[in-house]
Design an enzyme around this catalytic site. Sequence first.
Site, PDB file in Angstrom:
ATOM      1  N   ASP A   3     -58.504  28.670  -6.372  1.00  0.00           N
ATOM      2  CA  ASP A   3     -58.313  28.407  -7.628  1.00  0.00           C
ATOM      3  C   ASP A   3     -57.612  27.027  -7.820  1.00  0.00           C
ATOM      4  O   ASP A   3     -57.305  26.533  -9.042  1.00  0.00           O
ATOM      5  CB  ASP A   3     -57.012  29.637  -7.971  1.00  0.00           C
ATOM      6  N   CYS A   4     -57.492  26.673  -6.772  1.00  0.00           N
ATOM      7  CA  CYS A   4     -56.631  25.246  -6.832  1.00  0.00           C
ATOM      8  C   CYS A   4     -57.476  23.910  -6.686  1.00  0.00           C
ATOM      9  O   CYS A   4     -56.978  22.789  -6.512  1.00  0.00           O
ATOM     10  CB  CYS A   4     -55.536  25.308  -5.734  1.00  0.00           C
TER      11      CYS A   4
END
Length: 811
Positions: free
Chosen positions: A483-484
Site C-alpha cells: 500500500d505504501c
Amino acid sequence: MKFGYFDDAAREYVITTPRTPYPWLNYLGNEDFFGLISHTAGGYCYCKDARFRRLTRYRYNNVPWDDGGRYFYIQDGDCVWSPGWKPVRTELDQYRCRHGLSYTIIQGVKNGLEAEALFFVPLGTWAEVHRLTLTNRSQAPRTFRVFSLVEWCLWNAHDDLNNLQRNFSTGEVEIDGSTVYHKTEYRERRDHYAFYGVNAPLVGFDTDRDAFLGAYNGFDRPAAVVEGKPRNSEAHGWSPIASHCVEVRLEPGEARSLVFVLGYVENPQEQKWERPGVINKAGARDLLARFATPAAVDAALQDLRSFWDRLLSHYVLESGDGKLNRMVNVWNQYQCMVTFNLSRSASYFETGIGRGFGFRDSNQDLIGFVHQVPARARQRILDLAATQFADGSAYHQYQPLTKRGNSDIGGNFNDDPLWLIFSTTAYIKETGDFTILDAPVPFDNDERSAQPLFEHLKRSFYHTVNNLGPHGLPLIGRADWNDCLNLNCFSNDPNESFQTTGNRAGRTAESLMIAGQFVLYGREFVALCARIGKGDEARAAQEHVDRMVRAVLEHGWDGAWFLRAYDFFGRKVGSKENEEGQIFIESQGFCAMAGIGLEEGRVVTALDSVRERLDCEFGVMLNQPAFTRYLIEYGEISSYPQGYKENAAVFCHNNPWIMIGETVLGRGERAFEYYRKIAPAYLEEMSDLHRLEPYVYAQMVAGRDAYRPGEAKNSWLTGTAAWNYYAITQFILGIKPGYDGLDINPCIPPAWEGFRVTRIFRGATYHIEVRNPRHVSKGIKRVSMDGKVLSGGAIPISDPGTEHRVMVELG
Ligand code: GLC
Ligand code: GLC
C-alpha cells in the site's frame, strides 16, 4: 522472558502475571457478535459491524492503557479488588488468565476469596456470557459485595468519540429487575437495544457513569464501590453505563456463580414497544432465561468446545516439534478464523472505525480458513466479487453491514483483482464445488449487471492484460500489495492521505510484484479454464502469461535479483543503481513462487540475494537499504522511519512468499528456518522484546535498522496468519488440495525423520505418514494408500466418510 505458557492439552495460553508488556488479547464470538478481551478483561463488543453497532465504549490511546472493559469489583470490607487486577490494580495473591478458543477465563485470589470470570459468546447468540464464580477458600464465613461495570457506546463508535455536543444529551436507559437496558436512539430510528443482566437480585444498580464513579475518579476507584453503596442512578444523557451490585455470603469452602448476560436485540418496527415509551424486552428475556443457570452456561461452553474440535479436525499434525504442532494445529488456524471474521476492522491496533473488509485482504485470508468453513468461504467470495467493477477493478474495501464497496481507503490498487482468482481456485480445490463459477454475481452491487462468477475471474485476469505499461509489465495504479509504494501520488501536503491521493495520472509506473502475481494466478486461471472445458479461453490466457514471463525476464531482472518496479519517470525501483531500496522482498517472492526464470537459475540467484541482503535475526526484511529520506516519487514507504512498517521492517505477511519460493527450489532447511524465525510460538522466550502475544502473528516486527529491532506491532488482524498457514501446511509439510485429490510433496529440513498428518478432505479422512529415511529435503520415492502403490504424488478423491492410510517415503 516469558509471561505465561502454552497449555497444549487445553489449547489455552495461560498468562501468569497481569503485567505483560502490552495488553494480550483474545476474541470472543464466531459469527455476527464479537468481543475483544484482554488478559485483564479490557476491550469491547459489537454486533455485525465494529463501527456502526458498537455495544460498549473503548478508548484507544488512553492512559493508563487498556482502561475500559467488562469489569468486576469485589468490595470485601476495606479491600476493593478486581479478579483481573485491572482496573483497581490491588495486588492479587494469585492471578491467571487463560485465553482459549473463543473464550477467556480470568482468575484472581485475594485474602482467601477466589473469583473466576469466564467470558464467551455462545454459538448462534448475540450476547456475551460472563460467569463469575466466587469461592470462599478461607476458614471463616464471608459477606462481600460484587459490582459489575460496562460502559455503553452510543452505537456509532466514530460519533461516540466525536459528536459530544449531541451525545451528552441522547443517552437513555431502562432498568427492569436485575437488567439494565441501553436504548439510546431507539425512540427514533434504531431498531436495536443492548442489555446487561444478572441472574440474582440486586442490592442496587447504576446506569449513570459519573454518579457511579464520582466526579474526577477513574475506573480504578469508583465511589459507589469504595463506599459499598450503589447510587441507583438513572442515566439521562451524559455517559450511560450498566452496573449491578450483588451481595454474596459464603460459608468456608462454599462457591457461588453469578451469570451475567451482555446482549443485543433487534426488533421489527411494529414490535419495538411493550407499551408507549417502554421497549419490547422479549428478546432480552429469552436470552437471560437461556443462560439463567450455571449448568446452561456449561452446556453452551461445551458446544463451543465441540465446535472448535470440529474446525480443527481437518488438518492435524504430529511432528517431533511441539512448537510446530501448536502453531499448525491450534493457534495459526485460530488466528485465521479471527482474521476471516474481522478482516482488519477491530483489534488493539485497528480501532474498528477505520477499515472495513479489504478486497485484497479478505481474498488472501480465505486460504487460511477455507478448509474449516467452506460454506462461509463460498459466501465471502461472492460478497467480494459483487464489489468488483465491470472493468475488473475493485473497490478496495466494503463495509460488512451493507456489503457495499466504498472508496474510503482508496481504489485502483492493481493487484486487487488477481486475488479473486487465488481465493476462488483455492475454494474449488478444497471443496470440488465448481458450481460456484456459475453463481450469478453483480458488478458494483448492481443486480442488473449480474454475470456468472467465472466472468468475474476472467475480468480480473484481463484487467492486468488491459493495463500494461511501457515494458509490457503491469501498471501499478495507486499501489500493489504494498500500500505504501505510491508511485503516482506525489504528495507534499501532510493533510493528504497517501491512500487516496493521486496527483499524477500514471501510465508509466509498473510493478514486478503484480507481474509475478499475474504469472502465478494467471496459470491458475488457465488451468481452471482447461478443467471446465474452455480450451480456447485457456489458450488465449496462456499466451498472455507467456508474454508476461518474457517481459519479466527481459525488463525485470537486475543482475542478481528481480527489480521491484518502474517509477512514474520510467526509472528502476529496487535496483543496484538505486541508493536506497535496492532490493525488495515482494518481487522476489512472487517471481520465485511463479518460478520465473527457474531454468535459467534466476530464482536461485534471487533467493540467495534475499538471504544475503534481506534476512536478519527476526525474519526477512521488506527492503534494503532502508529509506532515510522522504522520496516524493515513492510516497508513503519512505515516510516511515527506518526499520518500521513498509520501510525495511520484517513485514510478516510476505515472509511466506520467500518460504514457498525456497520450496520451489527444494531448499527445505531454509524454508523452515524462515518459518521458525517469525512463528510466534518460537518467539515466546523473548516476549519482553517482542512485546505482543506469543500465540498469534503480528503484522510486523521491527527490522535491523529500527531503534528496537525485534519489537512487534499490530498483532492479530494480518494476512500473515493465512499465508504462513498456507506455506507450512501446503508447501513445507506439502499436503496440498488439488482439483483431483491431495497432492503430496513435502519440502522439509533433511534432518527430520518424518511426520504425520490427519487430513479430512472432501469428507474422507487420510492418515498420512511421511518418512524420510534418506534424510532428503524434497522428492517422493513412493506413495501408497491402503497398501496400494500410487503413481505420482496425488492421492485420489475418496468417498466421504471413508478412512485411509497413506504412506509417503521421501528419497
Ligand atoms: C496491510 C494491509 C494490506 C497490505 C499490507 C502492505 O497489511 O492490510 O492490504 O497489503 O499492509 O502494505
Ligand atoms: C497504512 C499502513 C499499511 C496499511 C495501509 C492500509 O499505509 O502503513 O500497512 O496497509 O495503511 O490503509
